[in-house]
Design a protein around this motif. Structure first.
Motif, mmCIF file in Angstrom:
data_model
loop_
_atom_site.group_PDB
_atom_site.id
_atom_site.type_symbol
_atom_site.label_atom_id
_atom_site.label_comp_id
_atom_site.label_asym_id
_atom_site.label_seq_id
_atom_site.Cartn_x
_atom_site.Cartn_y
_atom_site.Cartn_z
ATOM 1 N N ILE A 216 -33.598 -8.006 -29.660
ATOM 2 C CA ILE A 216 -33.517 -6.536 -29.512
ATOM 3 C C ILE A 216 -33.977 -5.708 -29.657
ATOM 4 C CG2 ILE A 216 -31.667 -4.427 -28.870
ATOM 5 C CD1 ILE A 216 -29.089 -6.471 -28.994
ATOM 6 N N ALA A 217 -34.932 -4.919 -29.412
ATOM 7 C CA ALA A 217 -35.846 -3.584 -29.472
ATOM 8 C C ALA A 217 -35.498 -2.390 -29.412
ATOM 9 C CB ALA A 217 -37.678 -4.444 -29.012
ATOM 10 N N LEU A 218 -35.426 -1.045 -30.484
ATOM 11 C CA LEU A 218 -35.267 0.368 -29.978
ATOM 12 C C LEU A 218 -36.352 0.822 -29.298
ATOM 13 C CD1 LEU A 218 -33.638 2.626 -29.755
ATOM 14 C CD2 LEU A 218 -34.169 2.676 -32.226
ATOM 15 N N LEU A 219 -36.932 0.964 -27.954
ATOM 16 C CA LEU A 219 -37.646 1.727 -27.326
ATOM 17 C C LEU A 219 -37.971 2.463 -26.801
ATOM 18 C CD1 LEU A 219 -38.787 -1.467 -25.391
ATOM 19 C CD2 LEU A 219 -39.433 -0.715 -27.625
ATOM 20 N N GLN A 227 -41.295 -1.965 -18.690
ATOM 21 C CA GLN A 227 -41.569 -3.829 -18.781
ATOM 22 C C GLN A 227 -40.099 -4.244 -17.818
ATOM 23 O OE1 GLN A 227 -43.950 -4.722 -20.840
ATOM 24 N NE2 GLN A 227 -44.063 -2.192 -21.291
ATOM 25 N N PRO A 228 -40.351 -4.890 -16.707
ATOM 26 C CA PRO A 228 -39.689 -5.294 -15.455
ATOM 27 C C PRO A 228 -39.217 -6.183 -16.462
ATOM 28 C CG PRO A 228 -42.404 -5.617 -14.979
ATOM 29 C CD PRO A 228 -41.796 -4.745 -16.629
ATOM 30 N N GLN A 229 -39.255 -7.178 -17.100
ATOM 31 C CA GLN A 229 -38.579 -8.568 -17.733
ATOM 32 C C GLN A 229 -37.660 -7.775 -18.386
ATOM 33 O OE1 GLN A 229 -42.243 -7.688 -18.344
ATOM 34 N NE2 GLN A 229 -43.437 -8.816 -18.796
ATOM 35 N N LEU A 230 -37.774 -6.785 -19.371
ATOM 36 C CA LEU A 230 -36.684 -5.878 -19.910
ATOM 37 C C LEU A 230 -35.818 -5.428 -19.133
ATOM 38 C CD1 LEU A 230 -38.620 -4.822 -23.132
ATOM 39 C CD2 LEU A 230 -37.975 -6.876 -22.637
ATOM 40 N N ARG A 231 -34.450 -5.689 -20.089
ATOM 41 C CA ARG A 231 -33.131 -4.719 -19.080
ATOM 42 C C ARG A 231 -32.262 -4.176 -20.848
ATOM 43 N NH1 ARG A 231 -34.928 -6.731 -15.876
ATOM 44 N NH2 ARG A 231 -34.349 -8.268 -13.698
ATOM 45 N N ARG A 232 -31.672 -2.760 -20.256
ATOM 46 C CA ARG A 232 -31.183 -1.677 -21.297
ATOM 47 C C ARG A 232 -29.933 -2.684 -22.053
ATOM 48 N NH1 ARG A 232 -30.339 4.546 -20.122
ATOM 49 N NH2 ARG A 232 -32.807 4.766 -19.186
ATOM 50 N N ARG A 233 -29.742 -2.566 -23.069
ATOM 51 C CA ARG A 233 -29.358 -2.795 -24.238
ATOM 52 C C ARG A 233 -27.513 -1.894 -24.830
ATOM 53 N NH1 ARG A 233 -28.895 -8.522 -25.361
ATOM 54 N NH2 ARG A 233 -29.378 -9.998 -23.958
ATOM 55 N N GLY A 234 -27.759 -0.906 -23.700
ATOM 56 C CA GLY A 234 -26.996 0.486 -24.476
ATOM 57 C C GLY A 234 -27.180 1.419 -24.233
ATOM 58 N N GLY A 235 -26.856 2.645 -24.219
ATOM 59 C CA GLY A 235 -26.789 3.452 -23.766
ATOM 60 C C GLY A 235 -27.913 4.181 -25.215
ATOM 61 N N ILE A 236 -27.988 5.714 -24.426
ATOM 62 C CA ILE A 236 -29.360 6.327 -24.861
ATOM 63 C C ILE A 236 -28.521 6.619 -26.717
ATOM 64 C CG2 ILE A 236 -30.520 8.179 -24.973
ATOM 65 C CD1 ILE A 236 -30.990 8.165 -22.562
ATOM 66 N N ILE A 237 -29.990 6.532 -27.389
ATOM 67 C CA ILE A 237 -29.345 7.425 -28.879
ATOM 68 C C ILE A 237 -29.808 8.933 -28.953
ATOM 69 C CG2 ILE A 237 -29.686 6.433 -31.203
ATOM 70 C CD1 ILE A 237 -28.430 4.062 -29.664
ATOM 71 N N SER A 238 -28.651 9.115 -28.352
ATOM 72 C CA SER A 238 -28.845 10.455 -28.711
ATOM 73 C C SER A 238 -30.242 11.546 -29.454
ATOM 74 C CB SER A 238 -27.430 11.760 -28.302
ATOM 75 O OG SER A 238 -26.672 11.151 -29.362
ATOM 76 N N GLU A 239 -29.059 11.344 -30.614
ATOM 77 C CA GLU A 239 -29.940 11.533 -31.865
ATOM 78 C C GLU A 239 -31.190 11.858 -32.621
ATOM 79 O OE1 GLU A 239 -28.619 9.261 -36.035
ATOM 80 O OE2 GLU A 239 -27.841 8.945 -34.924
ATOM 81 N N LEU A 240 -31.602 10.605 -31.484
ATOM 82 C CA LEU A 240 -33.489 10.124 -31.489
ATOM 83 C C LEU A 240 -33.799 10.558 -30.539
ATOM 84 C CD1 LEU A 240 -33.544 6.581 -32.320
ATOM 85 C CD2 LEU A 240 -33.508 8.730 -33.648
ATOM 86 N N GLY A 241 -33.397 11.365 -29.555
ATOM 87 C CA GLY A 241 -33.963 12.816 -28.598
ATOM 88 C C GLY A 241 -34.637 13.596 -29.133
ATOM 89 N N HIS A 242 -36.305 13.715 -28.345
ATOM 90 C CA HIS A 242 -36.792 15.356 -29.181
ATOM 91 C C HIS A 242 -37.996 15.305 -27.780
ATOM 92 C CE1 HIS A 242 -40.677 12.271 -29.510
ATOM 93 N NE2 HIS A 242 -39.869 11.162 -29.896
ATOM 94 N N ASP A 243 -37.975 16.641 -28.201
ATOM 95 C CA ASP A 243 -39.240 16.885 -26.583
ATOM 96 C C ASP A 243 -40.663 16.871 -27.197
ATOM 97 O OD1 ASP A 243 -37.572 18.266 -25.194
ATOM 98 O OD2 ASP A 243 -37.092 20.422 -26.477
ATOM 99 N N GLN A 244 -41.187 16.997 -26.364
ATOM 100 C CA GLN A 244 -42.598 16.020 -27.274
ATOM 101 C C GLN A 244 -43.908 17.534 -26.724
ATOM 102 O OE1 GLN A 244 -44.259 12.934 -24.999
ATOM 103 N NE2 GLN A 244 -45.048 12.316 -26.673
ATOM 104 N N TRP A 245 -44.591 18.223 -27.470
ATOM 105 C CA TRP A 245 -45.680 18.688 -26.780
ATOM 106 C C TRP A 245 -47.468 18.127 -27.278
ATOM 107 C CZ3 TRP A 245 -43.563 23.848 -26.175
ATOM 108 C CH2 TRP A 245 -41.824 23.997 -26.741
ATOM 109 N N LEU A 246 -47.939 18.778 -26.379
ATOM 110 C CA LEU A 246 -49.409 19.001 -26.449
ATOM 111 C C LEU A 246 -50.165 19.597 -27.184
ATOM 112 C CD1 LEU A 246 -51.437 16.508 -25.091
ATOM 113 C CD2 LEU A 246 -51.615 17.257 -22.978
#
Length: 274
Positions: A216-219, A227-246
């Motif tokens: 299992i990879a954390l992606l 990646q159509p071959q991969l399946r999610r193995r759990g929910g979103i890890i909320s503490e890792l969510g962040h906005d992104q800026w250019l």
């Protein structure tokens, strides 16, 4: 000790005076007045602490040290001109873009869109987890996980990045651990510890191993969902969510090539269907 700095411009003027044998002829080739050339040659001699010319009615005659300087400058002159020559007309401008592993992986699939059709930009991707210094022009444009606070930087907000576990159907139910100085790697260290099927120091290798069915990879969800071959193995890890800026420098944002690059990068990073 004479601490006067010698300028390359004065050395170029010296070459003209030395080759022409006097101020009047050198004035025509350099488009400087004879008086200006005379002052610059005197300043050059004082800066170098040596006499370069014998001045007489017939012109400027080189001393022994002047001839030695002429020979040395003649030897290196072509190399200096090659190094400082302006880019040839038609050369595409270079824009350096820094982004983390996952953002770079996402962007390279849009390379034709990013460079233009026909190409009018040269993009150099600098893939690094560390934040590179835009203020000091390490890169022109950077993807950041937080809004910049430096006054010289300007930014455009992108989508929110989320992380979740992904694996192949039927793969081992054990984590692939990334050892790196990133929030997701630190989360794996706290959560998985030593109980991992494998450890890697490159985030991209965790995707490779997951696609090979090794664990299992954390992606980021925009990578895992692509990646159509991969399946999610759990929910979103909320503490890792962040906005992104250019992000870019405020002095660069008006350059045509930077404006084009920012617009294209923004469009390439549209929120995917995850």
């Amino acid at each position: 000790m004479n601490e006067t700095m010698v300028e390359w411009n004065d050395l170029q003027l010296f070459l003209a005076v030395a080759r022409e044998g006097g101020l009047s002829a050198a004035a025509k080739s350099t488009r400087r007045s004879a008086a200006t050339l005379g002052r610059r040659m005197l300043a050059l001699e004082r800066g170098m602490g040596r006499d370069l010319f014998v001045r007489h009615d017939r012109g400027y005659e080189l001393t022994f040290e002047g001839r030695a300087l002429l020979e040395s400058l003649t030897e290196i002159e072509p190399r200096i001109y090659r190094l400082t020559a302006p880019a040839r007309q038609g050369t595409r401008p270079l824009v350096k873009v820094s982004a983390g592993t996952w953002t770079t992986l996402h962007l390279v699939q849009f390379i034709d869109q990013l460079t233009g059709t026909p190409p009018d930009l040269r993009l150099r991707f600098v893939s690094a987890e560390a934040v590179l210094d835009i203020s000091h022009r390490e890169v022109t444009i950077g993807f950041r996980n937080r809004r910049p606070t430096e006054e010289a930087l300007v930014c455009r907000k992108l989508w929110r990045v989320e992380f979740a576990p992904y694996a192949m159907e039927g793969s081992q139910d054990r984590w692939i651990k990334v050892v790196a100085d990133t929030p997701s790697a630190r989360w794996l260290e706290r959560t998985v510890g030593t109980d991992a099927i494998c450890e890697v120091n490159s985030p991209r290798n965790s995707l490779d191993l997951a696609l090979a069915g090794k664990g299992i990879a954390l992606l980021p969800t925009f990578i895992g969902a692509a990646q159509p071959q991969l399946r999610r193995r759990g929910g979103i890890i909320s503490e890792l969510g962040h906005d992104q800026w250019l992000v870019t420098h405020q002095d660069d944002r008006t350059l045509p090539e930077v404006r084009r690059a920012i617009d294209r990068l923004y469009n390439a990073m549209e929120q995917p269907d995850i």
